[in-house]
Design an enzyme around this catalytic site. Structure first.
Site, PDB file in Angstrom:
ATOM      1  N   HIS A 160       1.003   4.308   6.811  1.00  0.00           N
ATOM      2  CA  HIS A 160       0.396   5.127   5.759  1.00  0.00           C
ATOM      3  C   HIS A 160       0.755   6.593   5.943  1.00  0.00           C
ATOM      4  CE1 HIS A 160      -2.958   2.134   4.363  1.00  0.00           C
ATOM      5  NE2 HIS A 160      -1.739   1.789   3.984  1.00  0.00           N
ATOM      6  N   ASP A 208      -8.185   5.929   4.453  1.00  0.00           N
ATOM      7  CA  ASP A 208      -8.210   4.748   5.330  1.00  0.00           C
ATOM      8  C   ASP A 208      -9.445   4.617   6.208  1.00  0.00           C
ATOM      9  OD1 ASP A 208      -5.760   3.958   4.360  1.00  0.00           O
ATOM     10  OD2 ASP A 208      -4.619   4.821   6.008  1.00  0.00           O
ATOM     11  N   SER A 222       0.795  -1.228   0.000  1.00  0.00           N
ATOM     12  CA  SER A 222       0.000   0.000   0.000  1.00  0.00           C
ATOM     13  C   SER A 222       0.828   1.280   0.000  1.00  0.00           C
ATOM     14  CB  SER A 222      -0.954   0.007   1.199  1.00  0.00           C
ATOM     15  OG  SER A 222      -0.221   0.104   2.403  1.00  0.00           O
TER      16      SER A 222
END
Length: 194
Positions: free
Chosen positions: A110, A137, A71
């Site tokens: 992230h 998210d 990701s």
């Protein structure tokens, strides 16, 4: 004299201290197993002290994490090791953070895309997104949660080692490899002459 008499003569010739030592160790005294156990204990203790020292120095509950998904590509690949630091500085959009979500055990790496600060309380709320993901998210957060709070954030990424974390990933995904490796290391320790 017979077997019994010979045995009694040999017992009489053994000194008391030597007899007690042999009785307690169930044979002749051999310090090697105790040295191995002590050495293994020192290694484990040293690793724990180093880990706790890193926690104190970085301010992060987990100063080192492994990237487990794609990701964050192309910035971070699966298997990269990230070094974290957590300070009291405000979290800014664009920073890469590692966070825990309520109800999930595995931390997520992230990028912060939005920061919202409440003027009345001063609380900071953060929204994150993986660089390689299309959406933010919010789908990963706990049910009904739309923002992360500071308590969810474990640390900011301050450095990385590419691909070194693959060892951890392989041993987690294929536990038999972990057991083979531990067995081989144990056998090596037992059979070594030093």
């Amino acid at each position: 004299m017979g077997w019994f008499g010979e045995t009694m003569d040999s017992v009489k010739s053994i000194q008391i201290r030597q007899a007690l030592s042999q009785a307690l160790t169930l044979g002749p005294y051999n310090p090697e197993p105790m040295c191995l156990i002590f050495g293994a204990g020192l290694i484990v203790t040293s690793a724990l002290i180093i880990w706790k020292g890193l926690i104190c120095m970085t301010g992060s509950e987990s100063p080192v994490v492994v990237v487990l998904s794609e990701s964050m590509e192309p910035g971070f690949a699966r298997g990269d090791i990230l070094f974290l630091h957590m300070s009291e500085d405000p979290i800014r959009a664009g920073e890469i953070v590692v966070f825990n979500v309520d109800g999930r055990d595995i931390p997520i790496v992230h990028r912060v895309i939005k920061v919202h600060e409440r003027k009345d309380t001063g609380e900071v709320y953060v929204l994150t997104k993986g660089d390689n993901n299309d959406d933010d998210d919010r789908a990963l957060y706990a049910r009904g949660q739309h923002w992360l709070q500071r308590r969810h954030i474990m640390g900011r990424a301050v450095g990385f080692l590419p691909y070194v974390g693959w060892v951890t990933i392989i041993m987690t995904e294929r536990p038999i490899i972990k057991y083979i490796l531990i067995g081989a290391l144990g056998l090596l320790v037992i059979t070594s002459n030093d």
